[in-house]
Design an enzyme around this catalytic site. Structure first.
Site, PDB file in Angstrom:
ATOM      1  N   CYS A 152      11.851   5.157  -4.782  1.00 17.71           N
ATOM      2  CA  CYS A 152      12.622   3.935  -4.478  1.00 17.71           C
ATOM      3  C   CYS A 152      13.763   3.689  -5.445  1.00 17.71           C
ATOM      4  CB  CYS A 152      11.699   2.723  -4.448  1.00 17.71           C
ATOM      5  SG  CYS A 152      10.562   2.809  -3.085  1.00 17.71           S
TER       6      CYS A 152
ATOM      7  N   ASN B  30      10.589  -1.842   3.571  1.00 15.54           N
ATOM      8  CA  ASN B  30      10.976  -1.040   2.406  1.00 15.54           C
ATOM      9  C   ASN B  30      11.387   0.349   2.893  1.00 15.54           C
ATOM     10  OD1 ASN B  30      10.976   0.649   0.161  1.00 15.54           O
ATOM     11  ND2 ASN B  30       9.116  -0.218  -0.736  1.00 15.54           N
TER      12      ASN B  30
ATOM     13  N   HIS C  23      16.560  -2.846  -4.897  1.00 22.60           N
ATOM     14  CA  HIS C  23      15.706  -2.162  -3.924  1.00 22.60           C
ATOM     15  C   HIS C  23      14.886  -3.197  -3.157  1.00 22.60           C
ATOM     16  CE1 HIS C  23      12.814   0.273  -2.050  1.00 22.60           C
ATOM     17  NE2 HIS C  23      11.831  -0.027  -2.876  1.00 22.60           N
TER      18      HIS C  23
HETATM   19  N1  ACO Z   1      -2.960  -7.751   6.482  1.00 21.04           N
HETATM   20  C1  ACO Z   1      -4.002  -8.570   6.219  1.00 21.04           C
HETATM   21  N2  ACO Z   1      -4.733  -8.468   5.090  1.00 21.04           N
HETATM   22  C2  ACO Z   1      -4.391  -7.523   4.196  1.00 21.04           C
HETATM   23  C3  ACO Z   1      -3.313  -6.648   4.431  1.00 21.04           C
HETATM   24  C4  ACO Z   1      -2.577  -6.795   5.627  1.00 21.04           C
HETATM   25  N3  ACO Z   1      -1.527  -6.001   5.926  1.00 21.04           N
HETATM   26  N4  ACO Z   1      -3.185  -5.809   3.367  1.00 21.04           N
HETATM   27  C5  ACO Z   1      -4.162  -6.145   2.506  1.00 21.04           C
HETATM   28  N5  ACO Z   1      -4.894  -7.186   3.004  1.00 21.04           N
HETATM   29  C6  ACO Z   1      -6.029  -7.865   2.410  1.00 21.04           C
HETATM   30  C7  ACO Z   1      -6.745  -6.967   1.407  1.00 21.04           C
HETATM   31  O1  ACO Z   1      -7.673  -6.148   2.060  1.00 21.04           O
HETATM   32  C8  ACO Z   1      -7.384  -7.998   0.505  1.00 21.04           C
HETATM   33  O2  ACO Z   1      -8.540  -8.466   1.148  1.00 21.04           O
HETATM   34  P1  ACO Z   1      -9.897  -8.722   0.306  1.00 21.04           P
HETATM   35  O3  ACO Z   1      -9.516  -9.785  -0.696  1.00 21.04           O
HETATM   36  O4  ACO Z   1     -10.856  -9.176   1.352  1.00 21.04           O
HETATM   37  O5  ACO Z   1     -10.223  -7.412  -0.337  1.00 21.04           O
HETATM   38  C9  ACO Z   1      -6.381  -9.148   0.470  1.00 21.04           C
HETATM   39  O6  ACO Z   1      -5.556  -8.958   1.625  1.00 21.04           O
HETATM   40  C10 ACO Z   1      -5.534  -9.172  -0.763  1.00 21.04           C
HETATM   41  O7  ACO Z   1      -4.983  -7.846  -1.014  1.00 21.04           O
HETATM   42  P2  ACO Z   1      -4.033  -7.560  -2.209  1.00 21.04           P
HETATM   43  O8  ACO Z   1      -3.662  -6.109  -2.177  1.00 21.04           O
HETATM   44  O9  ACO Z   1      -4.637  -8.077  -3.474  1.00 21.04           O
HETATM   45  O10 ACO Z   1      -2.772  -8.460  -1.803  1.00 21.04           O
HETATM   46  P3  ACO Z   1      -1.531  -8.887  -2.660  1.00 21.04           P
HETATM   47  O11 ACO Z   1      -1.468 -10.355  -2.717  1.00 21.04           O
HETATM   48  O12 ACO Z   1      -1.437  -8.133  -3.965  1.00 21.04           O
HETATM   49  O13 ACO Z   1      -0.299  -8.408  -1.774  1.00 21.04           O
HETATM   50  C11 ACO Z   1       1.308  -6.580  -1.643  1.00 21.04           C
HETATM   51  C12 ACO Z   1      -0.154  -7.010  -1.483  1.00 21.04           C
HETATM   52  C13 ACO Z   1       2.147  -7.364  -0.664  1.00 21.04           C
HETATM   53  C14 ACO Z   1       1.377  -5.098  -1.332  1.00 21.04           C
HETATM   54  C15 ACO Z   1       1.793  -6.886  -3.079  1.00 21.04           C
HETATM   55  O14 ACO Z   1       0.854  -6.419  -4.021  1.00 21.04           O
HETATM   56  C16 ACO Z   1       3.115  -6.219  -3.357  1.00 21.04           C
HETATM   57  O15 ACO Z   1       4.109  -6.505  -2.724  1.00 21.04           O
HETATM   58  N6  ACO Z   1       3.150  -5.313  -4.340  1.00 21.04           N
HETATM   59  C17 ACO Z   1       4.380  -4.568  -4.641  1.00 21.04           C
HETATM   60  C18 ACO Z   1       4.418  -3.360  -3.761  1.00 21.04           C
HETATM   61  C19 ACO Z   1       5.729  -2.652  -3.855  1.00 21.04           C
HETATM   62  O16 ACO Z   1       6.751  -3.231  -4.092  1.00 21.04           O
HETATM   63  N7  ACO Z   1       5.677  -1.373  -3.710  1.00 21.04           N
HETATM   64  C20 ACO Z   1       6.903  -0.625  -3.842  1.00 21.04           C
HETATM   65  C21 ACO Z   1       6.673   0.737  -3.439  1.00 21.04           C
HETATM   66  S1  ACO Z   1       7.931   1.594  -4.208  1.00 21.04           S
HETATM   67  C22 ACO Z   1       8.088   3.192  -3.704  1.00 21.04           C
HETATM   68  O17 ACO Z   1       8.420   3.962  -4.540  1.00 21.04           O
HETATM   69  C23 ACO Z   1       7.865   3.609  -2.294  1.00 21.04           C
END
Ligand code: ACO
Length: 324
Positions: free
Chosen positions: A112, A281, A251
């Site tokens: 990214c 993304n 990004h």
């Molecule tokens: N729909 C519904 N529920 C979901 C989903 C979904 N799509 N995804 C996860 N959940 C559930 C999980 O199972 C979990 O349930 P549980 O508590 O019963 O176990 C709950 O939601 C919370 O999950 P978390 O992963 O803790 O959710 P969080 O609040 O951290 O949000 C997110 C997740 C949006 C991915 C966040 O952590 C984030 O944006 N992180 C940054 C990610 C990012 O920017 N990545 C860049 C990639 S860069 C590259 O190089 C490609």
């Protein structure tokens, strides 16, 4: 200042739009969960195209906008973490498709951060005056790296490509500063495309896992903590204050990460435009798509100072400040 100019910008996204509601029919998720946490409503997903098709479409648009012939190009660089194949590399496929007979071509992968790292390499070729005209494209088909049964990652990504034509110049415009940083010891936080060890002599074959996995919370706190430090260093190298920059093109991973960045620098969100609401993304393509949209809408004007900020897999971060 390293003198060069962005001559044209272009983007190509697949026609097919997949909304959060469409995903809710495939898996246990909802718009109510996805949108508030990410800022994403839609993503565009390919049907028959591959990464080189999106990149070649961008290349054709760039040449048409600038009125350049393909044979004017000295080089083509494609930044991608989702190439058609490891060989031939995607930039070479693009070079062949558009008939850029004088250009050399190679790919880079910095996930990214790929837009900023690719611009860094392209700008070095131009500022050294070894080459005069270059094309740089960020292109991704991330939908092929995602397990569409895994709601924790499949909702985040989309496919797309964007790029720029660059030319060395004597005008007072170009790259003011950059700061690039790797954090390889934290690489396990974002994993994708891992190959099995499969030689004839290996005792044990590691399982193949092509799919995307991430420590979402870890990546979130890494980005909100470390990205501002890198951007701060880039601004300091250019002797600029945050207020001096007209737009910050970051990004497009997550709206909340960008809000936190804007707050950190005491800047209004208007200076941190976003478009993940429509594309999700798109990794190395995200900033390039955004840049082209802002160019098209006339928001970006010659003379403006723009900061590009990338962060993600590696882990890696990069920031550049340009005067357009
Ligand atoms: N729909 C519904 N529920 C979901 C989903 C979904 N799509 N995804 C996860 N959940 C559930 C999980 O199972 C979990 O349930 P549980 O508590 O019963 O176990 C709950 O939601 C919370 O999950 P978390 O992963 O803790 O959710 P969080 O609040 O951290 O949000 C997110 C997740 C949006 C991915 C966040 O952590 C984030 O944006 N992180 C940054 C990610 C990012 O920017 N990545 C860049 C990639 S860069 C590259 O190089 C490609």
């Amino acid at each position: 200042m390293e003198k060069m100019k962005i001559v044209a910008t272009a983007r190509q996204v697949p026609e097919r739009v997949v909304s959060n509601d469409d995903l809710a029919e495939l898996m246990d998720t909802s718009d109510e969960w996805i949108y508030p946490r990410t800022g994403i409503h839609n993503r565009h997903v390919v049907e028959n195209e591959n990464t080189s098709d999106l990149a070649a479409a961008v290349a054709e648009k760039l040449l048409a906008k600038a009125g350049w012939a393909a044979s004017d190009l000295d080089f083509i660089i494609v930044s991608t973490m989702s190439p058609d194949a490891l060989s031939p590399h995607t930039s070479a496929i693009v070079q062949g498709k558009i008939g850029a007979d004088k250009a050399f071509a190679f790919d880079i992968n910095a996930a990214c951060s790929g837009f900023v790292y690719g611009l860094s390499v392209a700008s070095s070729f131009l500022s050294s005056r070894r080459y005069q005209k270059g094309m740089f494209i960020g292109a991704e088909v991330l939908s092929k790296l995602v397990d569409w049964k895994d709601r924790t990652v499949s909702v985040l990504f989309g496919d797309g490509a964007g790029g720029v034509l660059l030319e060395s110049t004597d005008e007072e415009k170009g790259l003011l500063s950059e700061e690039l940083q790797a954090y390889g010891d934290r690489g396990e936080a974002i994993l994708t495309g891992r190959f099995a060890n499969k030689n004839a002599f290996a005792g044990e074959i590691s399982p193949l896992d092509p799919y995307f996995h991430q420590d979402g919370r870890g990546v979130y706190s890494f980005a909100t903590r470390e990205v501002p430090k890198v951007l701060d260093k880039a601004l300091a190298k250019a002797d600029l204050q945050a207020d001096d920059v007209d737009f910050y093109l970051a990004h497009q991973a997550n709206h909340r990460i960008i809000e936190s960045m804007a707050k950190n620098f005491g800047q209004p969100m208007e200076k941190f435009p976003t478009n993940m609401v429509e594309y999700g993304n798109t990794s190395a393509a995200s900033t390039a798509i955004l840049l082209d949209e802002l160019q098209e809408s006339g928001q970006i004007k010659p003379g403006m100072k723009i900061a590009f900020v990338g962060f993600g897999g590696g882990l890696a971060i990069g920031a550049q400040v340009w005067q357009l």
